[in-house]
Design an enzyme around this catalytic site. Sequence first.
Site, PDB file in Angstrom:
ATOM      1  N   HIS A   1       0.858  -1.187   0.000  1.00 40.10           N
ATOM      2  CA  HIS A   1       0.000   0.000   0.000  1.00 40.10           C
ATOM      3  C   HIS A   1       0.894   1.236   0.000  1.00 40.10           C
ATOM      4  O   HIS A   1       1.888   1.293   0.744  1.00 40.10           O
ATOM      5  CB  HIS A   1      -0.887   0.056   1.248  1.00 40.10           C
ATOM      6  N   ASN A   2       0.541   2.215  -0.801  1.00 39.91           N
ATOM      7  CA  ASN A   2       1.314   3.454  -0.857  1.00 39.91           C
ATOM      8  C   ASN A   2       0.366   4.595  -1.203  1.00 39.91           C
ATOM      9  O   ASN A   2      -0.312   4.552  -2.232  1.00 39.91           O
ATOM     10  CB  ASN A   2       2.434   3.335  -1.893  1.00 39.91           C
TER      11      ASN A   2
END
Length: 333
Positions: A90-91
Amino acid sequence: MRDELLVKMQHAFPLCERPFEALAQELGRTEEEVLEEVRRLKEEGIIRQTSAIFDTKRLGYDSSLVAFRVPEERIDEAAEIINAHPGVSHNYLRNHAFNIWFTLAVPPDSRLGLLGTVEKLAEAAGAEESIVLPTLKMFKISVKLDTTGKQSKKEKIREKALKPIRMGARHYAAVRELQKDIPIVSEPFADALERLNMGYDELFSLAEEMKEAGVMRRFATILNHRRAGFTANAMSVWDVPEEEAEALGRRIAEFRAVSHCYLRPKYPNWPYNLFAMVHAKSQEACDEIIGEIARETGLQGCGKLYSTREFKKKRLVYFDPAFQRWEEEALSD
């Protein structure tokens, strides 16, 4: 059918020979109707993936939430560099001086380790400052969006006693297959069984054993929040006295709109230690939920970090050779 189906698939996708038939029976529909609806939801991007969700640490990986402060003109380049690491699942860009937030995992045989990997990423991304925020205590991790709007605001969080497990070659082989997105067909596990050279009973027995040991959290469907109508998410962060953190964390975790709730370390440049991710259909609704949390707990020291861009969101691929390739390249620089 759509909303009820999505709730069921998020909570516990049936592990059986014909899971879509099992869902159809629960909904009073035919298997073909359910298959058609799931295919449509997948094509529209509402369903991201249906697969096993594993506990990263119980598979031997080291992981953490990480935040970088990156100059605005370097954000796109930095995100691309971070996304290239296979352990980044996740970013996001968030509305804070620490503007890039990502989750990072490294395998047990990593030569750089977690902190060494963060250093390499920070240098390559041009981060002016970074903080590593590992989980000290997990109160909740369960993304189950209420697509029906009928569920209660609160839910009881029950800690389950975990059974010991001795992971063997068959378990790890099952992990490699169960982590894959299933095809939307009558018998979605058939190809995996052929590759594994095992039967349904053995595969599902291994899955249940890993679930009872906490290695596998559940087998379920993950949605694209925005396309499912949940257009806002806020990482609410709270400055909580250490002696009250556990009790408050458990209370906040009971809010159904909270998908993740963790205790993390504080730093001189980061005063918050309790994290609660809130999902809602608008920013106003998120604000309202966070306000309700504050009123019920008496907490005041709160920050709200909204995600403004999604750079990456995908399931971590365990035991992927890409980890070794990334490290070899990073160490050769």
